[in-house]
Design an enzyme around this catalytic site. Structure first.
Site, PDB file in Angstrom:
ATOM      1  N   TYR A  67       2.588   8.997  -8.409  1.00 57.33           N
ATOM      2  CA  TYR A  67       1.670   9.053  -7.265  1.00 57.33           C
ATOM      3  C   TYR A  67       0.325   9.646  -7.658  1.00 57.33           C
ATOM      4  O   TYR A  67      -0.731   9.129  -7.278  1.00 57.33           O
ATOM      5  CB  TYR A  67       2.307   9.868  -6.129  1.00 57.33           C
TER       6      TYR A  67
ATOM      7  N   PRO B  59       0.788  -1.246   0.000  1.00 51.67           N
ATOM      8  CA  PRO B  59       0.000   0.000   0.000  1.00 51.67           C
ATOM      9  C   PRO B  59       0.818   1.294   0.000  1.00 51.67           C
ATOM     10  O   PRO B  59       0.230   2.376  -0.089  1.00 51.67           O
ATOM     11  CB  PRO B  59      -0.836  -0.116   1.279  1.00 51.67           C
TER      12      PRO B  59
HETATM   13  P1  FAD Z   1     -12.075  -5.830  -2.949  1.00 51.82           P
HETATM   14  O1  FAD Z   1     -12.248  -4.466  -2.393  1.00 51.82           O
HETATM   15  O2  FAD Z   1     -11.321  -6.830  -2.147  1.00 51.82           O
HETATM   16  O3  FAD Z   1     -13.537  -6.397  -3.244  1.00 51.82           O
HETATM   17  C1  FAD Z   1     -13.793  -7.744  -3.538  1.00 51.82           C
HETATM   18  C2  FAD Z   1     -15.198  -8.094  -3.060  1.00 51.82           C
HETATM   19  O4  FAD Z   1     -15.533  -9.415  -3.478  1.00 51.82           O
HETATM   20  C3  FAD Z   1     -15.305  -8.079  -1.553  1.00 51.82           C
HETATM   21  O5  FAD Z   1     -16.380  -7.248  -1.150  1.00 51.82           O
HETATM   22  C4  FAD Z   1     -15.541  -9.545  -1.187  1.00 51.82           C
HETATM   23  O6  FAD Z   1     -16.361  -9.689  -0.033  1.00 51.82           O
HETATM   24  C5  FAD Z   1     -16.231 -10.061  -2.442  1.00 51.82           C
HETATM   25  N1  FAD Z   1     -16.116 -11.508  -2.657  1.00 51.82           N
HETATM   26  C6  FAD Z   1     -15.014 -12.300  -2.499  1.00 51.82           C
HETATM   27  N2  FAD Z   1     -15.287 -13.578  -2.813  1.00 51.82           N
HETATM   28  C7  FAD Z   1     -16.608 -13.611  -3.178  1.00 51.82           C
HETATM   29  C8  FAD Z   1     -17.480 -14.649  -3.591  1.00 51.82           C
HETATM   30  N3  FAD Z   1     -17.062 -15.932  -3.706  1.00 51.82           N
HETATM   31  N4  FAD Z   1     -18.772 -14.349  -3.892  1.00 51.82           N
HETATM   32  C9  FAD Z   1     -19.227 -13.068  -3.780  1.00 51.82           C
HETATM   33  N5  FAD Z   1     -18.417 -12.040  -3.385  1.00 51.82           N
HETATM   34  C10 FAD Z   1     -17.137 -12.313  -3.098  1.00 51.82           C
HETATM   35  N6  FAD Z   1      -5.443   1.313  -2.523  1.00 51.82           N
HETATM   36  C11 FAD Z   1      -5.323   2.585  -2.997  1.00 51.82           C
HETATM   37  O7  FAD Z   1      -5.559   2.820  -4.189  1.00 51.82           O
HETATM   38  N7  FAD Z   1      -4.956   3.629  -2.198  1.00 51.82           N
HETATM   39  C12 FAD Z   1      -4.695   3.445  -0.890  1.00 51.82           C
HETATM   40  O8  FAD Z   1      -4.439   4.442  -0.188  1.00 51.82           O
HETATM   41  C13 FAD Z   1      -4.777   2.093  -0.350  1.00 51.82           C
HETATM   42  N8  FAD Z   1      -4.531   1.850   0.949  1.00 51.82           N
HETATM   43  C14 FAD Z   1      -4.813   0.606   1.442  1.00 51.82           C
HETATM   44  C15 FAD Z   1      -4.645   0.407   2.803  1.00 51.82           C
HETATM   45  C16 FAD Z   1      -4.946  -0.826   3.355  1.00 51.82           C
HETATM   46  C17 FAD Z   1      -4.763  -1.026   4.834  1.00 51.82           C
HETATM   47  C18 FAD Z   1      -5.440  -1.894   2.523  1.00 51.82           C
HETATM   48  C19 FAD Z   1      -5.809  -3.243   3.108  1.00 51.82           C
HETATM   49  C20 FAD Z   1      -5.573  -1.700   1.165  1.00 51.82           C
HETATM   50  C21 FAD Z   1      -5.269  -0.469   0.618  1.00 51.82           C
HETATM   51  N9  FAD Z   1      -5.420  -0.233  -0.738  1.00 51.82           N
HETATM   52  C22 FAD Z   1      -5.189   1.036  -1.222  1.00 51.82           C
HETATM   53  C23 FAD Z   1      -5.833  -1.300  -1.632  1.00 51.82           C
HETATM   54  C24 FAD Z   1      -7.332  -1.294  -1.934  1.00 51.82           C
HETATM   55  O9  FAD Z   1      -8.073  -1.300  -0.725  1.00 51.82           O
HETATM   56  C25 FAD Z   1      -7.684  -2.512  -2.797  1.00 51.82           C
HETATM   57  O10 FAD Z   1      -6.802  -2.550  -3.882  1.00 51.82           O
HETATM   58  C26 FAD Z   1      -9.136  -2.464  -3.294  1.00 51.82           C
HETATM   59  O11 FAD Z   1     -10.035  -2.795  -2.280  1.00 51.82           O
HETATM   60  C27 FAD Z   1      -9.356  -3.417  -4.481  1.00 51.82           C
HETATM   61  O12 FAD Z   1     -10.698  -3.403  -4.884  1.00 51.82           O
HETATM   62  P2  FAD Z   1     -11.382  -4.674  -5.521  1.00 51.82           P
HETATM   63  O13 FAD Z   1     -12.776  -4.249  -5.830  1.00 51.82           O
HETATM   64  O14 FAD Z   1     -10.530  -5.223  -6.577  1.00 51.82           O
HETATM   65  O15 FAD Z   1     -11.379  -5.790  -4.386  1.00 51.82           O
HETATM   66  C1  DHB Z   2      -3.725   5.778   2.896  1.00 52.30           C
HETATM   67  C2  DHB Z   2      -3.358   4.494   2.564  1.00 52.30           C
HETATM   68  C3  DHB Z   2      -2.211   4.290   1.846  1.00 52.30           C
HETATM   69  O1  DHB Z   2      -1.841   3.047   1.485  1.00 52.30           O
HETATM   70  C4  DHB Z   2      -1.407   5.357   1.431  1.00 52.30           C
HETATM   71  O2  DHB Z   2      -0.283   5.118   0.732  1.00 52.30           O
HETATM   72  C5  DHB Z   2      -1.788   6.630   1.764  1.00 52.30           C
HETATM   73  C6  DHB Z   2      -2.952   6.840   2.507  1.00 52.30           C
HETATM   74  C7  DHB Z   2      -4.954   5.998   3.688  1.00 52.30           C
HETATM   75  O3  DHB Z   2      -5.590   5.010   4.070  1.00 52.30           O
HETATM   76  O4  DHB Z   2      -5.321   7.151   3.942  1.00 52.30           O
END
Ligand code: FAD
Ligand code: DHB
Length: 394
Positions: A382, A290
């Site tokens: 960024y 992240p």
């Molecule tokens: P997800 O958000 O994981 O969504 C997948 C969905 O599918 C979930 O709701 C799940 O419940 C559902 N699902 C799974 N299996 C099934 C199934 N079999 N049947 C039905 N539903 C199912 N990204 C950034 O761009 N900027 C940031 O600042 C950043 N900071 C982060 C900080 C943290 C602490 C974390 C953990 C992640 C961060 N990320 C950040 C990453 C970002 O959160 C993820 O990349 C993003 O959630 C991806 O979206 P998605 O829709 O691909 O997957």
């Molecule tokens: C946040 C998360 C990140 O991974 C990052 O690089 C900057 C900010 C946030 O949750 O605010």
């Protein structure tokens, strides 16, 4: 049951694709195994690239973001008790938007349901079938009852732990696990800085971010496989104070903790991102650490491509845009994978390396904070590199 596009997972990727398809007159059904309250409360990303914010506006879901989000024209790199600002606006003419992922998700769910969209919570997808035909099927369980949906395409937006990726045969996986994790907190405290602070300290990385003028979001580097039991609130605050301290008297405001979690750090790229009528997007296909704030932004970039390619299929019967999806998507994915790895290496303390690794990280920080060329590179990655095409086909 039948629809045009069946979408597995209601994270940002699945919900946003459903919205972009709807705007082009293409019907979809979204399946989500969790309930609505859980999905809307899940604290995760907070930084939207310039283009992500712009795409949300174009899709008609940017109103609350523009009213409540916090536009930032720069960020701070902090090391050796000293502050260094990277001025995104001056270096690239762009800024980012600080707006919680769960707020984006809330806005998307509200928009889809207001338009009569079919988003099914507490409905688990258990398998996808007939992907090599023009009539793939999604098998799911809703209210304890097994059922199936016929569709033209299945989109796997079910995140890293989802089921879709397993249906791509001969998948190649590239990646690495990092020897540390992030402990994230949400605190009821006004932010102690106007912009984000990425800090490198001998004790490890710390990040100061925010969600609103009253809520601070912060992260600490902790060992991989660390347990939250090791981190009572007092220890978290003590560590944040130490890692964020400056010689010019930075003061960190404390507050009640509203959320506390630990996230492992990994880089992961799966290819191809498609097989027959199944296409993967977002965390289902790739994960970045992240530090570069790229995960959700990459998910949005993937579904922009899919919206365009599916638009071309339904409008003009074009298969070529879908056929080249993996190749097009992976160009941005690998760029973001490199940037995220680079930011991570520069800002974290790797317990496995000797003083050589620490000196390289320090040299890189010195360079990026003194060279306009290097600072511009950080700023353009960024704030987000330009997209190759528009999300709508027409
Ligand atoms: P997800 O958000 O994981 O969504 C997948 C969905 O599918 C979930 O709701 C799940 O419940 C559902 N699902 C799974 N299996 C099934 C199934 N079999 N049947 C039905 N539903 C199912 N990204 C950034 O761009 N900027 C940031 O600042 C950043 N900071 C982060 C900080 C943290 C602490 C974390 C953990 C992640 C961060 N990320 C950040 C990453 C970002 O959160 C993820 O990349 C993003 O959630 C991806 O979206 P998605 O829709 O691909 O997957
Ligand atoms: C946040 C998360 C990140 O991974 C990052 O690089 C900057 C900010 C946030 O949750 O605010």
């Amino acid at each position: 049951m039948r629809t045009q596009v069946g979408i597995v997972g209601a994270g940002p990727a699945g919900l946003f694709l459903s919205q972009l398809l709807h705007l082009q007159g293409i019907e979809s059904v979204v399946f989500e195994c969790r309930d609505r309250a859980y999905v809307e409360a899940r604290v995760r990303a907070g930084v939207l690239e310039y283009g992500t914010a712009e795409t949300l506006r174009e899709a008609g879901v940017g109103e609350r973001m523009d009213a409540q989000g916090l536009p930032h024209a720069g960020t701070e790199l902090r090391f050796a008790r000293t502050r260094h600002r990277i001025d995104f606006a001056e270096l690239t003419g762009r800024s980012i938007m600080v707006y919680g992922q769960q707020e984006v998700v809330k806005d998307l769910i509200a928009a889809r349901l207001a338009d009569g969209g079919d988003v099914r919570f507490q409905t688990e997808v258990v398998g996808v079938h007939d992907l090599d035909t023009n009539r793939p099927r999604i098998a799911f369980v809703e209210a304890g009852e097994p059922a199936e949906l016929d569709c033209d395409f299945v989109i796997g937006t079910d995140g890293f732990h989802g089921v879709s990726r397993n249906h791509v045969p001969d998948l190649m996986i590239y990646g690495r696990d990092y020897p540390f994790a992030w402990l994230g907190i949400l605190a009821e405290a006004p932010p102690s800085s106007r912009e984000l602070i990425y800090a490198r300290h001998d004790r490890g990385f710390a990040l100061h971010s925010m969600r609103s003028p009253k809520i601070t979001r912060m992260y600490l580097q902790v060992p991989a496989d660390e347990s939250l039991h090791e981190w009572p609130d007092e220890r978290i605050w003590a560590e944040l104070h130490q890692r964020l301290a400056t010689d010019d008297g930075f003061e960190l405001t404390e507050g009640a903790l509203l959320d506390k979690s630990i996230t492992p750090m990994r880089s992961f790229v799966a290819t191809p991102m498609q097989h027959g009528r199944l296409l993967l997007a977002g965390d289902a296909a790739h994960i970045v650490p992240p530090t570069g704030a790229k995960g959700m932004n990459l998910a949005i970039a993937d579904v922009r491509l899919l919206a365009h390619a599916l638009g071309g299929y339904y409008a003009d019967g074009r298969d070529d845009l879908l056929a080249s999806y993996t190749e097009t998507a992976l160009r941005r994915v690998w760029r973001a994978t490199h940037f995220s790895w680079w930011m991570t290496a520069m800002l974290h303390v790797d317990p496995g390396t000797d003083e050589f690794g620490a000196q390289l990280a320090q040299a890189q920080l010195d360079y990026v904070t003194t060279s306009r060329a290097m600072a511009t590179s950080l700023a353009e990655n960024y704030t987000g590199l330009p997209y190759e095409q528009s999300w709508s086909y027409r």
